[in-house]
Design a protein around this motif. Structure first.
Motif, PDB file in Angstrom:
ATOM      1  N   ILE A 209      49.714  60.426 148.687  1.00 37.88           N
ATOM      2  CA  ILE A 209      50.384  60.893 149.506  1.00 37.88           C
ATOM      3  C   ILE A 209      51.101  61.998 149.557  1.00 37.88           C
ATOM      4  O   ILE A 209      51.592  62.646 148.424  1.00 37.88           O
ATOM      5  CB  ILE A 209      51.123  59.861 150.510  1.00 37.88           C
ATOM      6  CG1 ILE A 209      50.593  59.002 150.358  1.00 37.88           C
ATOM      7  CG2 ILE A 209      51.652  60.555 151.415  1.00 37.88           C
ATOM      8  CD1 ILE A 209      49.666  58.486 151.614  1.00 37.88           C
ATOM      9  N   VAL A 210      50.277  62.882 150.009  1.00 38.61           N
ATOM     10  CA  VAL A 210      50.535  64.609 149.813  1.00 38.61           C
ATOM     11  C   VAL A 210      51.291  65.237 151.336  1.00 38.61           C
ATOM     12  O   VAL A 210      50.781  64.621 152.772  1.00 38.61           O
ATOM     13  CB  VAL A 210      49.078  65.115 149.894  1.00 38.61           C
ATOM     14  CG1 VAL A 210      50.235  67.318 149.489  1.00 38.61           C
ATOM     15  CG2 VAL A 210      48.881  64.924 148.330  1.00 38.61           C
ATOM     16  N   ASP A 211      52.265  65.644 151.413  1.00 36.24           N
ATOM     17  CA  ASP A 211      53.461  65.929 152.429  1.00 36.24           C
ATOM     18  C   ASP A 211      53.313  67.522 151.947  1.00 36.24           C
ATOM     19  O   ASP A 211      53.799  68.069 151.822  1.00 36.24           O
ATOM     20  CB  ASP A 211      55.079  66.015 152.216  1.00 36.24           C
ATOM     21  CG  ASP A 211      56.161  65.718 152.515  1.00 36.24           C
ATOM     22  OD1 ASP A 211      55.682  65.912 154.167  1.00 36.24           O
ATOM     23  OD2 ASP A 211      57.104  65.602 153.374  1.00 36.24           O
ATOM     24  N   MET A 212      52.520  67.445 153.299  1.00 33.53           N
ATOM     25  CA  MET A 212      52.390  68.575 153.590  1.00 33.53           C
ATOM     26  C   MET A 212      52.968  69.543 153.918  1.00 33.53           C
ATOM     27  O   MET A 212      54.048  68.964 154.923  1.00 33.53           O
ATOM     28  CB  MET A 212      50.982  69.098 154.083  1.00 33.53           C
ATOM     29  CG  MET A 212      49.556  68.229 153.397  1.00 33.53           C
ATOM     30  SD  MET A 212      48.318  68.564 151.989  1.00 33.53           S
ATOM     31  CE  MET A 212      48.169  70.812 153.657  1.00 33.53           C
ATOM     32  N   PRO A 213      52.717  71.088 153.805  1.00 34.61           N
ATOM     33  CA  PRO A 213      53.875  71.951 154.731  1.00 34.61           C
ATOM     34  C   PRO A 213      53.489  71.820 156.670  1.00 34.61           C
ATOM     35  O   PRO A 213      52.401  72.253 156.481  1.00 34.61           O
ATOM     36  CB  PRO A 213      54.319  74.164 154.511  1.00 34.61           C
ATOM     37  CG  PRO A 213      52.981  73.301 153.310  1.00 34.61           C
ATOM     38  CD  PRO A 213      52.243  71.731 153.003  1.00 34.61           C
ATOM     39  N   PRO A 214      54.641  72.269 157.152  1.00 38.92           N
ATOM     40  CA  PRO A 214      53.904  72.594 158.396  1.00 38.92           C
ATOM     41  C   PRO A 214      53.410  73.575 158.645  1.00 38.92           C
ATOM     42  O   PRO A 214      52.748  74.702 157.709  1.00 38.92           O
ATOM     43  CB  PRO A 214      55.345  72.683 158.813  1.00 38.92           C
ATOM     44  CG  PRO A 214      56.175  72.835 158.629  1.00 38.92           C
ATOM     45  CD  PRO A 214      55.718  72.133 157.043  1.00 38.92           C
TER      46      PRO A 214
END
Length: 357
Positions: A209-214
């Motif tokens: 799971i990759v928590d992307m920047p906004p």
């Protein structure tokens, strides 16, 4: 795919009926039913039928629903156990699927959603890692209660991931003190992210799971163009501004041909503790309309709930505590896992492998 199955006794009418009922079962998680080859064993012990299923995706807690379905249909005592057995084919190193969790703007609960989806997939039987791709504002260390912790080095080039609640995780927040600002231009941030991804010993994972920047900048393009991601989940709130920015995120992923797995509407409503009614503080049906416009599923409408904030601030595991709010994340995780399996397999369950040729 899952080895040699037990030989079913074709003479037993109840056993044959169980197989038939499972084949014909339909739900959002099982839109094509439960295939016979997933049924590992059916046996009867002490007047109770025991059904063992090996699923090619993560949905262990569906066993209680299947148990009720079979018992109501047959009027027999039945137990159902599910084991997640994902296929061994990997798309990136030893990672089965890379899932990008993205949003058009900050403040919509994207990082909290990413962590809880990862914890939910883990609880459903998958091997899961979390990569914090927000170089400028890493949140994963705080959400997992790992602030101030530092990873160890496997050798001169490879880092060992931090581990918490059975998740493997890596973030720039483990390497740069929280009080220090990360002041990098876009290419430098993208290079740092590539190093975190490629120079971490993730081992074998079913999902990263990759928590992307906004937003829709350099880091997003790096992840979508250079990494074989399986798809993206867009997190939004019902507000018009958030939906407009989510629309931009969908457009960006469409331009680079990355599938949108679905949308999650966060802070969807507030349940009044006095009357029990739903209060739509930030608008209503925005996520549903956006999903319908683009032909993608709305995976969840997660309410505004104090338990999410309290558990997140403490770095606690919301899913293991089995709080009512966790059901939204668990169901979303099951849907995502099921959808990714169906996208990569034909109607006969044969995996579709795409090569560069």
């Amino acid at each position: 795919m899952f080895g040699i199955k037990s030989l079913f006794s074709k003479e037993d009418p109840v056993e044959k009926k169980i197989i038939e009922l499972l084949n014909n079962y339909r739900s959002a998680i099982f839109p094509m039913g439960i295939q016979s080859e997933w049924i590992e064993q059916i046996k009867k012990e002490n007047n109770e039928w025991q059904v063992h299923i090996d699923l090619p995706f993560a949905a262990k807690s569906q066993q209680s629903i299947l148990k009720t379905y079979l018992q109501d249909s047959l009027n027999q005592e039945i137990t159902v156990s599910i084991n997640a057995q994902l296929a061994p084919h990997y798309k990136f190193k030893k990672i089965r699927h890379i899932i990008l969790i993205a949003s058009g703007k900050g403040g919509v609960g994207k990082s909290t959603t990413a962590v809880n989806l990862a914890l939910a997939l883990k609880s459903e039987g998958a091997r899961v890692g979390v990569l914090d791709a927000d170089i400028y504002g890493p949140s994963i260390p705080s959400l997992l209660g790992l602030v101030g912790e530092q990873p160890t080095a496997k050798d001169e080039k490879i880092l060992n991931p931090m581990e918490k609640y059975g998740l493997k995780t890596m973030s720039i927040g483990y390497l740069v003190p929280a009080e220090n600002a990360t002041v990098w231009r876009g290419p430098m941030a993208s290079q740092a992210l590539s190093q975190l991804l490629n120079e971490t010993d993730w081992g074998e994972l079913d999902y990263l799971i990759v928590d992307m920047p906004p937003g829709t900048g350099d880091i997003q393009l790096t992840m979508t163009q250079k990494i074989p991601a399986s798809g993206a989940v867009i997190v939004t709130t019902p507000q018009d501004l958030a939906l407009a920015d989510a629309q931009k995120g969908i457009a960006m992923f469409s331009q680079v041909n990355l599938p949108i797995i679905g949308l999650i509407e966060n802070m969807s409503f507030f349940n009044c503790s006095h009357c029990g009614g739903k209060n739509h503080l930030f608008g209503k049906d925005g996520g549903n309309q956006l999903a319908a416009r683009h032909g993608v599923p709305l995976l969840a409408e997660i309410p505004l709930d104090i338990q999410i904030r309290e558990e997140s601030e403490q770095g606690a595991n919301l899913i293991d505590k089995e709080l009512p709010i966790s059901e939204h994340y668990v169901y979303s995780a099951q849907l995502i896992s099921s959808m990714l399996y169906l996208q990569s397999h034909d109607s006969n369950g044969v995996e579709i492998i795409i090569t560069d040729d």
